[in-house]
Design a protein around this motif. Structure first.
Motif, PDB file in Angstrom:
ATOM      1  N   LYS A 181       5.689  -3.188  14.379  1.00 17.96           N
ATOM      2  CA  LYS A 181       4.680  -3.962  15.102  1.00 17.96           C
ATOM      3  C   LYS A 181       5.074  -5.431  15.219  1.00 17.96           C
ATOM      4  O   LYS A 181       4.865  -6.062  16.260  1.00 17.96           O
ATOM      5  CB  LYS A 181       3.337  -3.852  14.382  1.00 17.96           C
ATOM      6  CG  LYS A 181       2.190  -4.539  15.102  1.00 17.96           C
ATOM      7  CD  LYS A 181       0.919  -4.515  14.260  1.00 17.96           C
ATOM      8  CE  LYS A 181       0.414  -3.113  14.068  1.00 17.96           C
ATOM      9  NZ  LYS A 181      -0.884  -3.076  13.330  1.00 17.96           N
ATOM     10  N   GLY A 200      -0.939   7.983  12.765  1.00 17.69           N
ATOM     11  CA  GLY A 200      -2.164   7.204  12.646  1.00 17.69           C
ATOM     12  C   GLY A 200      -2.008   5.712  12.458  1.00 17.69           C
ATOM     13  O   GLY A 200      -3.014   5.002  12.373  1.00 17.69           O
ATOM     14  N   TYR A 201      -0.820   5.214  12.389  1.00 16.71           N
ATOM     15  CA  TYR A 201      -0.624   3.770  12.241  1.00 16.71           C
ATOM     16  C   TYR A 201       0.762   3.392  12.771  1.00 16.71           C
ATOM     17  O   TYR A 201       1.635   4.248  12.952  1.00 16.71           O
ATOM     18  CB  TYR A 201      -0.741   3.336  10.772  1.00 16.71           C
ATOM     19  CG  TYR A 201       0.399   3.809   9.899  1.00 16.71           C
ATOM     20  CD1 TYR A 201       1.494   2.987   9.636  1.00 16.71           C
ATOM     21  CD2 TYR A 201       0.382   5.085   9.336  1.00 16.71           C
ATOM     22  CE1 TYR A 201       2.548   3.432   8.849  1.00 16.71           C
ATOM     23  CE2 TYR A 201       1.424   5.528   8.553  1.00 16.71           C
ATOM     24  CZ  TYR A 201       2.517   4.699   8.298  1.00 16.71           C
ATOM     25  OH  TYR A 201       3.549   5.141   7.521  1.00 16.71           O
ATOM     26  N   THR A 202       0.931   2.101  13.028  1.00 15.27           N
ATOM     27  CA  THR A 202       2.236   1.580  13.437  1.00 15.27           C
ATOM     28  C   THR A 202       2.827   0.808  12.263  1.00 15.27           C
ATOM     29  O   THR A 202       2.201  -0.134  11.771  1.00 15.27           O
ATOM     30  CB  THR A 202       2.105   0.635  14.653  1.00 15.27           C
ATOM     31  OG1 THR A 202       1.527   1.353  15.745  1.00 15.27           O
ATOM     32  CG2 THR A 202       3.465   0.098  15.056  1.00 15.27           C
ATOM     33  N   GLN A 254       0.817  -1.215   0.000  1.00 18.02           N
ATOM     34  CA  GLN A 254       0.000   0.000   0.000  1.00 18.02           C
ATOM     35  C   GLN A 254       0.855   1.272   0.000  1.00 18.02           C
ATOM     36  O   GLN A 254       0.332   2.377   0.007  1.00 18.02           O
ATOM     37  CB  GLN A 254      -0.917   0.037   1.236  1.00 18.02           C
ATOM     38  CG  GLN A 254      -2.090  -0.923   1.172  1.00 18.02           C
ATOM     39  CD  GLN A 254      -1.691  -2.352   1.471  1.00 18.02           C
ATOM     40  OE1 GLN A 254      -0.925  -2.590   2.403  1.00 18.02           O
ATOM     41  NE2 GLN A 254      -2.195  -3.293   0.682  1.00 18.02           N
ATOM     42  N   GLN A 274       2.925   2.111   2.415  1.00 20.47           N
ATOM     43  CA  GLN A 274       3.245   2.562   3.771  1.00 20.47           C
ATOM     44  C   GLN A 274       4.645   2.091   4.166  1.00 20.47           C
ATOM     45  O   GLN A 274       5.032   0.960   3.861  1.00 20.47           O
ATOM     46  CB  GLN A 274       2.238   2.010   4.780  1.00 20.47           C
ATOM     47  CG  GLN A 274       0.881   2.681   4.742  1.00 20.47           C
ATOM     48  CD  GLN A 274      -0.017   2.163   5.857  1.00 20.47           C
ATOM     49  OE1 GLN A 274       0.111   1.029   6.319  1.00 20.47           O
ATOM     50  NE2 GLN A 274      -0.953   2.999   6.294  1.00 20.47           N
ATOM     51  N   LYS A 333       2.136   5.679  16.562  1.00 19.21           N
ATOM     52  CA  LYS A 333       0.947   6.034  15.766  1.00 19.21           C
ATOM     53  C   LYS A 333       0.329   7.341  16.221  1.00 19.21           C
ATOM     54  O   LYS A 333      -0.395   8.006  15.469  1.00 19.21           O
ATOM     55  CB  LYS A 333      -0.095   4.911  15.834  1.00 19.21           C
ATOM     56  CG  LYS A 333      -0.689   4.656  17.205  1.00 19.21           C
ATOM     57  CD  LYS A 333      -1.700   3.527  17.159  1.00 19.21           C
ATOM     58  CE  LYS A 333      -2.362   3.306  18.510  1.00 19.21           C
ATOM     59  NZ  LYS A 333      -1.380   2.879  19.543  1.00 19.21           N
ATOM     60  N   ASP A 334       0.621   7.754  17.455  1.00 20.70           N
ATOM     61  CA  ASP A 334       0.054   8.977  17.998  1.00 20.70           C
ATOM     62  C   ASP A 334       0.975  10.182  17.835  1.00 20.70           C
ATOM     63  O   ASP A 334       0.613  11.299  18.229  1.00 20.70           O
ATOM     64  CB  ASP A 334      -0.269   8.798  19.484  1.00 20.70           C
ATOM     65  CG  ASP A 334      -1.292   7.694  19.725  1.00 20.70           C
ATOM     66  OD1 ASP A 334      -2.251   7.606  18.926  1.00 20.70           O
ATOM     67  OD2 ASP A 334      -1.132   6.925  20.689  1.00 20.70           O
ATOM     68  N   ALA A 340       4.440  -1.837   9.966  1.00 18.11           N
ATOM     69  CA  ALA A 340       4.386  -3.291  10.180  1.00 18.11           C
ATOM     70  C   ALA A 340       5.699  -3.844  10.688  1.00 18.11           C
ATOM     71  O   ALA A 340       5.725  -4.774  11.497  1.00 18.11           O
ATOM     72  CB  ALA A 340       3.996  -3.982   8.870  1.00 18.11           C
TER      73      ALA A 340
END
Length: 335
Positions: A279, A272-274, A172, A174, A262-263, A276
């Motif tokens: 994670k 807005g996301y972590t 995607q 990211q 993400k914050d 991959a």
């Protein structure tokens, strides 16, 4: 400046680790050849100084924190090769025992702090000092060398962060690892270091060098009197003062946990996301994470961490010196 695991791709970590292998090999060879048995414990003391300086977090613009490293200081006192080994050991203890800096990213952290700072800082220091041949020139060299050294290390770390989203993305688009491009990582790292962290590095370097030069000149000048107990006294004082590093709130830029990145907000926009890779990446549980001891107040844990780190480093190099052969030639930085 301690890059955690999973901010850099595994391939980046391998490349940075491989880059450090010849540096470590040459440094070990130089130290074995040039440093006398009696001087080896000084490398442990140098490692302790760097370790403690990195515990004094200071607030930086943007709500983050930073710290001095002491790379140029150790290079001036011990020589750049011994300084490289000292800072490498300090970074290893920080990563393994306290979770400060990653295991996979250890090579990158060493490249930035144990290679760039001592060698570049020392080169600038010698360049200025040798051309002025005065005490004023010596201190100008210390100031410029320590300031440029830590800022160049910050720049290289920013580049390591910033190339990740260019090279490693998912289907995607990211980023898999550090999500911020060079346009964000470089100013985010450099502005606070140029304005604050570089100044702190200069202040620590100049103050400690001046103190050691006054009370134990043999540490710097060959043949002069060396008072090692006064240096240990300074280390004890720094240990007692380390809780000052707790006053700086916020997370150092590029050192957020996978649960908080993400914050993070940049330019008014939340990530807005972590990623991959963060994670699902490598995980390591340190014995005393973030210089804390479970069940004890934060200040007590910080001081105990400082004591433990210093003791381990001093003991390591005392053990190494006990197995070393005495050499007729002593190390000298010709200061």
């Amino acid at each position: 400046m301690h890059i955690p695991d999973n901010y850099l791709s595994p391939s980046t970590c391998i490349v940075m680790g491989a880059a450090m292998v010849p540096v470590w090999a040459i440094a070990v060879h130089k130290v074995k050849k040039e440093v006398t048995r009696s001087k080896i414990p000084m490398i442990g003391i140098g490692a302790a100084f760097s370790f403690l300086m990195m515990m004094f977090n200071v607030p930086l613009p943007g709500g983050t924190t930073g710290h001095a490293v002491g790379g140029t200081l150790l290079a001036i006192l011990l020589g750049p090769y011994a300084a490289c080994i000292a800072i490498t050991v300090a970074l290893l203890i920080q990563a393994l025992l306290f979770g400060d800096g990653g295991i996979l990213s250890f090579g990158a952290n060493c490249f930035n702090m144990a290679f760039i700072i001592p060698f570049l800082g020392y080169f600038i220091y010698k360049f200025i000092k040798d051309r002025t041949k005065s005490e004023k020139g010596e201190y100008v060299g210390i100031i410029v060398g320590s300031y440029v050294g830590i800022n160049m290390a910050a720049l290289v770390a920013a580049i390591e962060f910033g190339v990740q989203p260019l090279l490693f993305t998912n289907s995607q688009g990211q980023p898999l690892y550090s999500p911020y491009p060079l346009s964000i990582s470089i100013p985010a790292m450099m502005i606070p270091h140029l304005l604050v962290a570089g100044v702190v590095e200069v202040l620590f370097t100049t103050a400690i060098y001046t103190f050691i030069k006054k009370v134990s000149p043999g540490t710097i000048f060959e043949g002069a009197k060396q008072k090692i107990h006064t240096i240990y006294g300074l280390i004890v004082a720094l240990i007692c003062l380390t809780p000052l590093g707790l006053l700086a709130t916020g997370t150092a830029w590029g050192e957020w946990g996978a649960d908080e990145i993400k914050d993070v907000v940049h330019g008014g926009k939340q990530l807005g996301y972590t990623p991959a890779g963060m994670k699902n990446g490598f995980s390591f549980n340190a014995i005393m994470p973030d210089y804390s001891v479970k069940g004890l107040p934060e200040i007590v844990g910080y001081i105990l961490s400082a004591i433990a780190g210093v003791a381990i480093m001093v003991i390591i190099f005392k053990i190494i010196s006990s197995f070393s052969k005495t050499k007729p030639k002593d190390i000298s930085n010709e200061s």
